[in-house]
Design a protein around this motif. Sequence first.
Motif, PDB file in Angstrom:
ATOM      1  N   UNK A  33       0.751  -1.154   0.024  1.00 36.50           N
ATOM      2  CA  UNK A  33       0.073   0.059   0.012  1.00 36.50           C
ATOM      3  C   UNK A  33       0.969   1.461   0.155  1.00 36.50           C
ATOM      4  N   UNK A  34       2.022   0.981   0.209  1.00 37.72           N
ATOM      5  CA  UNK A  34       2.792   2.464   0.217  1.00 37.72           C
ATOM      6  C   UNK A  34       2.792   2.807  -1.021  1.00 37.72           C
ATOM      7  N   UNK A  35       2.751   4.322  -1.001  1.00 40.33           N
ATOM      8  CA  UNK A  35       2.601   5.243  -2.180  1.00 40.33           C
ATOM      9  C   UNK A  35       3.962   6.103  -2.481  1.00 40.33           C
ATOM     10  N   UNK A  36       4.678   5.977  -1.589  1.00 34.67           N
ATOM     11  CA  UNK A  36       6.036   6.654  -1.446  1.00 34.67           C
ATOM     12  C   UNK A  36       7.066   6.120  -0.511  1.00 34.67           C
ATOM     13  N   UNK A  37       8.246   6.427  -0.735  1.00 35.45           N
ATOM     14  CA  UNK A  37       9.285   5.927   0.106  1.00 35.45           C
ATOM     15  C   UNK A  37      10.590   6.929  -0.012  1.00 35.45           C
ATOM     16  N   UNK A  38      11.165   7.164   1.070  1.00 40.56           N
ATOM     17  CA  UNK A  38      12.455   7.802   1.179  1.00 40.56           C
ATOM     18  C   UNK A  38      13.725   6.749   0.820  1.00 40.56           C
ATOM     19  N   UNK A  39      14.871   7.108   0.476  1.00 38.12           N
ATOM     20  CA  UNK A  39      15.878   6.289   0.129  1.00 38.12           C
ATOM     21  C   UNK A  39      16.288   5.469   1.282  1.00 38.12           C
ATOM     22  N   UNK A  40      16.089   6.200   2.433  1.00 37.82           N
ATOM     23  CA  UNK A  40      16.401   5.380   3.744  1.00 37.82           C
ATOM     24  C   UNK A  40      15.497   4.312   3.928  1.00 37.82           C
ATOM     25  N   UNK A  41      14.149   4.560   3.626  1.00 33.36           N
ATOM     26  CA  UNK A  41      13.384   3.618   3.891  1.00 33.36           C
ATOM     27  C   UNK A  41      13.376   2.318   2.721  1.00 33.36           C
ATOM     28  N   UNK A  42      13.846   2.645   1.585  1.00 35.80           N
ATOM     29  CA  UNK A  42      14.173   1.965   0.671  1.00 35.80           C
ATOM     30  C   UNK A  42      15.356   0.748   0.979  1.00 35.80           C
ATOM     31  N   UNK A  43      16.180   1.454   1.225  1.00 35.92           N
ATOM     32  CA  UNK A  43      17.534   0.724   1.826  1.00 35.92           C
ATOM     33  C   UNK A  43      17.056  -0.301   2.920  1.00 35.92           C
ATOM     34  N   UNK A  44      16.336   0.192   3.786  1.00 37.21           N
ATOM     35  CA  UNK A  44      16.106  -0.782   4.869  1.00 37.21           C
ATOM     36  C   UNK A  44      14.701  -1.826   4.626  1.00 37.21           C
ATOM     37  N   UNK A  45      14.255  -1.543   3.505  1.00 37.94           N
ATOM     38  CA  UNK A  45      13.472  -2.624   2.804  1.00 37.94           C
ATOM     39  C   UNK A  45      14.065  -3.720   2.017  1.00 37.94           C
ATOM     40  N   UNK A  46      15.434  -3.398   1.663  1.00 39.98           N
ATOM     41  CA  UNK A  46      16.159  -4.234   0.985  1.00 39.98           C
ATOM     42  C   UNK A  46      16.811  -5.508   1.722  1.00 39.98           C
ATOM     43  N   UNK A  47      16.092  -5.997   2.583  1.00 39.01           N
ATOM     44  CA  UNK A  47      16.535  -7.023   3.526  1.00 39.01           C
ATOM     45  C   UNK A  47      16.842  -8.291   2.851  1.00 39.01           C
TER      46      UNK A  47
END
Length: 374
Positions: free
Chosen positions: A338-352
């Motif tokens: 459902x995420x409509x946007x993300x910061x690069x910090x959030x993206x990096x954290x989501x690359x687990x």
Amino acid sequence: MAIGTSAAASAAALSLGLLLASLLASTVVGSFVSPAVAEPAAPTSEQSAALKTYDNTLKSFVSILRQRRAQIDSHQPLPDLPGQAIYLARVEMMSAYKDLTDALPSRIGRANRFGIPPAYFDADNEPLLDEYRKLFDAMEAPPAGAQSSETPFKDVVDLATVIARARGLDAAAAATAGRISLGLFFAETNGKQNAGNARSNTYKGSLQTGPSEDRNGRKKWAAIKPSIAALDPALSRRDDMEEARVGNFDHRFNHWTAVRDALMNAHADIFPQVPAIAKALPNPIDQMKLFELIQIIPSPTRSALKSGDLVNYRISEPRIMGYLRNNSIFAFGRADRARASASFREILDAMWLFSPKFEQALAKFAEIKAGKPG
């Protein structure tokens, strides 16, 4: 893609079938929460729906694994993009499990050896992911005639390092570029040279490039080759040998030229920013993740680097979010999707899912620096 003799294949298929059936049965039975656990005796409608969805996606994942294994072991023709259905089934299973653990937090179990957060994956199903990986290894085996290297990991480091030096970096920063590039090799192919791609008919080889990207990289390498020859004559001679070896064959299936051209196409222009990137992202794995994003979402990543505020740079374009999800980032469960946007910090954290691969790359890089064969 033949795997063993016919008798061995039959035995392997039978063993796999029994294992998967046992896993599925135990998981489905275990899905129903015992009254002794600190959950409501009667599940809510939301919990029941989440449980049913998860059980169904688990059955579907087991089914497609069995189907593809049977096709491979019996040498049947595989469908176009044979890995796509397996990949999507895995995503659906993990998504449904995340929705289940959101509804029933007590279902979050022990850690698993894949480094997947336990809320997204039931460790009892580890053998299913083992089989998933084996199937991809079979489907992505190098084609006949692929030209391998005896030092595939060292090749990546050496090429990236000398390219970085040619782009003006000092020895320390160039070594960082080499380490990051080794991470790309593991992220793209699990460190397997000359790999095919079971989910794409376009991207192939050790760093998974398309034909146009490979051609662009070759042109850029030709332009920088005189500087390379001056910096490292031995490496330049090796390059001449590999060029002669590959001839008119697809450069993406010679490990050396595939890595060289891929780095020149997408990453060489970013190498001068390595010192700034290392300052903004001190964690080596974060650095590797960022360069992997240059593979996945190149334009937004370049914009983030130019912004002066890398970690807080935010993307919101649905198309870009779709590219991330297609690469297992924000792909699992309703909340992530459902995420409509993300910061690069959030993206990096989501690359687990990438982190274990990058940890392998760090260990291999340490071996190379210690002088062990690469």
